[in-house]
Write an enzyme that holds these catalytic residues in place. Structure first.
Site, PDB file in Angstrom:
ATOM      1  N   ASP A  13      57.208 -39.159  53.065  1.00 54.50           N
ATOM      2  CA  ASP A  13      57.755 -40.471  52.690  1.00 54.50           C
ATOM      3  C   ASP A  13      57.568 -40.794  51.211  1.00 54.50           C
ATOM      4  OD1 ASP A  13      58.464 -40.852  55.368  1.00 54.50           O
ATOM      5  OD2 ASP A  13      56.463 -41.622  55.821  1.00 54.50           O
ATOM      6  N   GLU A  14      57.592 -39.779  50.391  1.00 52.78           N
ATOM      7  CA  GLU A  14      57.392 -39.982  48.950  1.00 52.78           C
ATOM      8  C   GLU A  14      58.661 -40.483  48.269  1.00 52.78           C
ATOM      9  OE1 GLU A  14      56.981 -37.073  50.516  1.00 52.78           O
ATOM     10  OE2 GLU A  14      54.925 -36.355  50.282  1.00 52.78           O
ATOM     11  N   LYS A  16      61.710 -38.333  48.895  1.00 55.87           N
ATOM     12  CA  LYS A  16      62.458 -37.075  48.756  1.00 55.87           C
ATOM     13  C   LYS A  16      63.950 -37.280  48.937  1.00 55.87           C
ATOM     14  CE  LYS A  16      60.061 -35.437  52.134  1.00 55.87           C
ATOM     15  NZ  LYS A  16      59.060 -36.501  52.288  1.00 55.87           N
ATOM     16  N   ASN A  38      61.969 -35.386  62.758  1.00 59.28           N
ATOM     17  CA  ASN A  38      60.742 -36.123  62.442  1.00 59.28           C
ATOM     18  C   ASN A  38      60.863 -36.734  61.047  1.00 59.28           C
ATOM     19  OD1 ASN A  38      60.745 -33.484  61.435  1.00 59.28           O
ATOM     20  ND2 ASN A  38      58.560 -33.152  61.683  1.00 59.28           N
ATOM     21  N   GLY A  40      62.522 -38.828  57.955  1.00 62.79           N
ATOM     22  CA  GLY A  40      63.339 -40.032  57.771  1.00 62.79           C
ATOM     23  C   GLY A  40      63.526 -40.193  56.281  1.00 62.79           C
ATOM     24  N   HIS A  41      64.718 -39.894  55.799  1.00 58.54           N
ATOM     25  CA  HIS A  41      64.985 -39.936  54.364  1.00 58.54           C
ATOM     26  C   HIS A  41      65.950 -41.072  54.062  1.00 58.54           C
ATOM     27  CE1 HIS A  41      63.867 -35.392  53.888  1.00 58.54           C
ATOM     28  NE2 HIS A  41      62.903 -36.121  54.398  1.00 58.54           N
ATOM     29  N   THR A  42      65.498 -42.001  53.238  1.00 58.07           N
ATOM     30  CA  THR A  42      66.296 -43.194  52.971  1.00 58.07           C
ATOM     31  C   THR A  42      67.010 -43.090  51.631  1.00 58.07           C
ATOM     32  OG1 THR A  42      64.418 -44.304  53.967  1.00 58.07           O
ATOM     33  CG2 THR A  42      66.168 -45.716  53.102  1.00 58.07           C
ATOM     34  N   THR A 128      55.662 -37.783  65.872  1.00 54.01           N
ATOM     35  CA  THR A 128      56.843 -38.630  66.014  1.00 54.01           C
ATOM     36  C   THR A 128      57.426 -38.522  67.426  1.00 54.01           C
ATOM     37  OG1 THR A 128      58.230 -36.830  65.217  1.00 54.01           O
ATOM     38  CG2 THR A 128      57.431 -38.387  63.569  1.00 54.01           C
ATOM     39  N   GLN A 223      58.799 -33.878  55.177  1.00 53.47           N
ATOM     40  CA  GLN A 223      57.336 -34.050  55.241  1.00 53.47           C
ATOM     41  C   GLN A 223      56.718 -33.804  53.855  1.00 53.47           C
ATOM     42  OE1 GLN A 223      58.750 -31.915  58.106  1.00 53.47           O
ATOM     43  NE2 GLN A 223      59.214 -33.962  58.773  1.00 53.47           N
ATOM     44  N   ARG A 304      52.552 -47.660  57.631  1.00 53.23           N
ATOM     45  CA  ARG A 304      51.947 -46.525  56.936  1.00 53.23           C
ATOM     46  C   ARG A 304      50.605 -46.944  56.358  1.00 53.23           C
ATOM     47  NH1 ARG A 304      57.541 -45.512  53.809  1.00 53.23           N
ATOM     48  NH2 ARG A 304      58.692 -44.413  55.424  1.00 53.23           N
ATOM     49  N   LEU A 331      56.792 -46.838  41.336  1.00 50.06           N
ATOM     50  CA  LEU A 331      55.882 -47.383  40.323  1.00 50.06           C
ATOM     51  C   LEU A 331      55.944 -48.909  40.331  1.00 50.06           C
ATOM     52  CD1 LEU A 331      53.959 -46.514  38.009  1.00 50.06           C
ATOM     53  CD2 LEU A 331      55.908 -46.679  36.449  1.00 50.06           C
TER      54      LEU A 331
HETATM   55  P1  GDP Z   1      61.251 -39.545  52.184  1.00 47.28           P
HETATM   56  O1  GDP Z   1      60.903 -39.346  53.596  1.00 47.28           O
HETATM   57  O2  GDP Z   1      60.378 -38.777  51.252  1.00 47.28           O
HETATM   58  O3  GDP Z   1      62.704 -39.341  51.876  1.00 47.28           O
HETATM   59  O4  GDP Z   1      60.941 -41.080  51.871  1.00 47.28           O
HETATM   60  P2  GDP Z   1      61.337 -42.335  52.814  1.00 47.28           P
HETATM   61  O5  GDP Z   1      62.778 -42.606  52.637  1.00 47.28           O
HETATM   62  O6  GDP Z   1      60.811 -42.165  54.194  1.00 47.28           O
HETATM   63  O7  GDP Z   1      60.427 -43.467  52.168  1.00 47.28           O
HETATM   64  C1  GDP Z   1      60.580 -43.897  50.868  1.00 47.28           C
HETATM   65  C2  GDP Z   1      60.947 -45.401  50.907  1.00 47.28           C
HETATM   66  O8  GDP Z   1      60.775 -45.941  49.621  1.00 47.28           O
HETATM   67  C3  GDP Z   1      62.401 -45.650  51.266  1.00 47.28           C
HETATM   68  O9  GDP Z   1      62.471 -46.866  51.969  1.00 47.28           O
HETATM   69  C4  GDP Z   1      63.074 -45.760  49.919  1.00 47.28           C
HETATM   70  O10 GDP Z   1      64.255 -46.561  49.943  1.00 47.28           O
HETATM   71  C5  GDP Z   1      62.015 -46.441  49.109  1.00 47.28           C
HETATM   72  N1  GDP Z   1      61.968 -46.092  47.681  1.00 47.28           N
HETATM   73  C6  GDP Z   1      62.233 -44.901  47.078  1.00 47.28           C
HETATM   74  N2  GDP Z   1      61.972 -44.978  45.761  1.00 47.28           N
HETATM   75  C7  GDP Z   1      61.501 -46.223  45.524  1.00 47.28           C
HETATM   76  C8  GDP Z   1      61.009 -46.896  44.360  1.00 47.28           C
HETATM   77  O11 GDP Z   1      60.920 -46.357  43.270  1.00 47.28           O
HETATM   78  N3  GDP Z   1      60.594 -48.195  44.522  1.00 47.28           N
HETATM   79  C9  GDP Z   1      60.635 -48.834  45.717  1.00 47.28           C
HETATM   80  N4  GDP Z   1      60.206 -50.081  45.783  1.00 47.28           N
HETATM   81  N5  GDP Z   1      61.085 -48.218  46.842  1.00 47.28           N
HETATM   82  C10 GDP Z   1      61.503 -46.933  46.743  1.00 47.28           C
HETATM   83  P1  IMO Z   2      59.517 -37.342  55.862  1.00 49.95           P
HETATM   84  O1  IMO Z   2      60.427 -36.147  55.694  1.00 49.95           O
HETATM   85  C1  IMO Z   2      55.635 -38.861  57.129  1.00 49.95           C
HETATM   86  C2  IMO Z   2      53.722 -36.878  60.546  1.00 49.95           C
HETATM   87  C3  IMO Z   2      53.591 -37.645  61.843  1.00 49.95           C
HETATM   88  C4  IMO Z   2      52.315 -37.018  62.381  1.00 49.95           C
HETATM   89  C5  IMO Z   2      52.420 -35.555  61.960  1.00 49.95           C
HETATM   90  C6  IMO Z   2      52.967 -34.633  63.043  1.00 49.95           C
HETATM   91  O2  IMO Z   2      60.229 -38.607  56.167  1.00 49.95           O
HETATM   92  O3  IMO Z   2      58.552 -37.436  54.733  1.00 49.95           O
HETATM   93  P2  IMO Z   2      55.395 -34.264  64.079  1.00 49.95           P
HETATM   94  O4  IMO Z   2      56.302 -35.185  64.812  1.00 49.95           O
HETATM   95  O5  IMO Z   2      55.989 -33.678  62.837  1.00 49.95           O
HETATM   96  O6  IMO Z   2      54.813 -33.209  64.969  1.00 49.95           O
HETATM   97  O7  IMO Z   2      54.147 -35.193  63.620  1.00 49.95           O
HETATM   98  O8  IMO Z   2      53.312 -35.550  60.847  1.00 49.95           O
HETATM   99  N1  IMO Z   2      55.098 -36.793  60.007  1.00 49.95           N
HETATM  100  C7  IMO Z   2      55.532 -37.467  58.939  1.00 49.95           C
HETATM  101  N2  IMO Z   2      54.921 -38.383  58.157  1.00 49.95           N
HETATM  102  N3  IMO Z   2      56.896 -38.468  56.825  1.00 49.95           N
HETATM  103  C8  IMO Z   2      57.511 -37.524  57.575  1.00 49.95           C
HETATM  104  O9  IMO Z   2      58.700 -37.001  57.220  1.00 49.95           O
HETATM  105  C9  IMO Z   2      56.847 -37.012  58.708  1.00 49.95           C
HETATM  106  N4  IMO Z   2      57.176 -36.109  59.660  1.00 49.95           N
HETATM  107  C10 IMO Z   2      56.097 -35.984  60.434  1.00 49.95           C
HETATM  108  O10 IMO Z   2      53.456 -39.015  61.615  1.00 49.95           O
HETATM  109  O11 IMO Z   2      51.195 -37.559  61.705  1.00 49.95           O
HETATM  110 MG    MG Z   3      60.424 -40.415  55.328  1.00 47.20          MG
END
Ligand code: GDP
Ligand code: IMO
Ligand code: MG
Length: 424
Positions: A13-14, A16, A38, A40-42, A128, A223, A304, A331
């Protein structure tokens, strides 16, 4: 950028999805190489928000070929649903390509994921529950069913019979739950075969050819490093290799085909699910990060866990992933904290750890050694260059770069695609 791997440098959830989507603007191919739904990319583009779990973030652009590589596990029902949702929102997913060697998530994988977690009780991983672990388990025990098997009804039935013979024993005798019938599964998956047939291809050849032709290829990781089954905080990890090695085995290209590895990290750190977390903030600062950062899981909606930036872990991610540059995300979320902290080492029982400890118990017990930095009050979400940032935010980024040993080449200050800049 010819061939760039985008990997999570923390616990997922960085951001990506946002970065992969940004790079996809100039890409020809965007390929997912591990994990499944598993992830979730937003992606936020103006008023539009897309939450993708399986389809690579490049799908938004008609000029990009989105590819799901052999290293992924694919729940075909979820994939088709995601494609239908995209279609209903005006995005055409027909150019998606799917490796015939990717493994299928079957209904018993989802069920086993749930019952195993229940069985573990307080030791549960907090998965998940999408069937990821059981699907990879079958892959490695050579009992998996692959995408290509969908197109061979005889083989598919044989493999499913074999699988169910064993799974039904496990479901009923070990987990005391109902066994599954074969016929409804056969019917369901026959439907998927028809719908997916036009998308299935030799994804390895596709990616390799694109690289040979000098096209731009983005490898979109799911992940993160600390969730890697080999390098992460085992057993509180996922069942695949999100680190850059996974991009090779998960698509079928070699190490010399890769030009850059972009590590994605938040300006702080989060984790969903169970497991050690040295810089976790179980206080009002952590709660504020959750609130301002909107730190709730895209897939499961779980809150989280949040903490200060952990440079011991980030340096480790740079090392094991061969990260060549970093993107620092979110940031903007740190605005308004009088002090922002960075963990530069851990301390446990009088011993200091500058490197990620090889013995996992240290991660549970250690105290982070913090460096305190002056915070900044300003809302920085409108910043579009380093010059737009307050001095304190600039020095924070400079310090991250210094400690990481690789340059920060992208800074993100808001969810929108445009809220990003490349420090000159
Ligand atoms: P991923 O799984 O690595 O693709 O990340 P996620 O989409 O699960 O989580 C990142 C969340 O942070 C999403 O809701 C994005 O829309 C949001 N996001 C991404 N970059 C930024 C940022 O620079 N600032 C803020 N406030 N939100 C961000
Ligand atoms: P993105 O791509 C954050 C975590 C789950 C659990 C562990 C194992 O959005 O960054 P799994 O269902 O994969 O067997 O669960 O990994 N996990 C994640 N945490 N972001 C994810 O994906 C994740 N995918 C799995 O919460 O702790
Ligand atoms: Mg995610």
């Amino acid at each position: 950028m010819p061939a760039t791997v985008v990997i999570g440098a923390q616990w997922g959830d960085e951001g990506k999805g946002k970065v992969a989507n940004l790079l996809a603007r100039d890409a020809d191919v965007v390929v997912r190489y591990q994990g499944g739904n598993n992830a979730g990319h937003t992606i936020v583009i103006g008023d539009e928000k897309f939450a993708l779990s399986l389809v690579p973030s490049g799908v938004i652009y008609p000029s990009v070929t989105p590819v799901i590589g052999n290293g992924c596990v694919v729940d075909p029902g979820v994939l088709l649903e995601e494609m239908a949702t995209l279609r209903s929102r005006g995005v055409d997913p027909d150019h998606l390509r799917l490796s015939g060697n990717a493994h299928l998530i079957m209904p018993y994988h989802r069920k086993l994921d749930a019952v195993k977690e229940r069985y573990l009780g307080r030791n549960q991983i907090g998965t998940t529950r999408k069937g990821i672990g059981p699907a990879y388990t079958d892959k490695y025990s050579r009992q998996g069913i692959r995408v290509q098997d969908l197109f061979d009804p005889g083989i598919f039935r044989d493999k499913l019979e074999d699988a169910l013979r064993e799974k039904n024993q496990i479901l009923s005798r070990v987990y005391n739950t109902l066994p599954m019938d074969i016929e409804p599964i056969l019917d369901e998956y026959a439907g998927y075969a028809e719908a997916l047939a036009p998308h299935v291809t030799d994804a390895s050849l596709l990616v390799w050819t694109a690289i040979r032709e000098g096209q731009n290829v983005v490898f979109e990781g799911a992940q993160g490093t600390l969730l890697d089954v080999d390098h992460g905080t085992y057993p509180f990890v996922t069942s695949s290799n999100p680190t850059s090695g996974g991009a090779l085995t998960g698509t079928g290209v070699g190490p010399r085909d890769i030009d850059a590895v972009l590590g994605i990290a938040k300006a702080y750190i989060t984790r969903v699910g169970t497991g050690p977390f040295p810089t976790e903030l179980d206080d009002e600062i952590g709660a504020r990060m959750v609130e301002i950062g909107g730190e709730f899981g895209t897939v499961t909606g779980r809150r989280r866990r949040c903490g200060w930036l952990d440079m011991v872990a980030l340096r480790y991610a740079v090392r094991v992933g061969g990260i060549t540059e970093l993107a620092i995300m979110k940031l903007d979320v740190l605005s308004g904290f009088p002090t922002v902290r960075i963990a530069t080492a851990y301390e446990d029982g009088g011993e200091r750890f500058d490197d990620f400890p090889r013995q996992q118990r240290v991660l549970y017990r250690c105290t982070p050694v913090y460096e305190d930095h002056e915070g900044w009050e300003e809302d920085i979400s409108g910043a579009r260059s380093m010059d737009d940032l307050p001095k304190a935010a600039r020095s924070y980024l400079e310090r991250i770069e210094e400690l990481a040993g690789v340059p920060v080449t992208m800074v993100s200050v808001g969810p929108d695609r445009e809220a990003t800049f490349l420090p000159a």
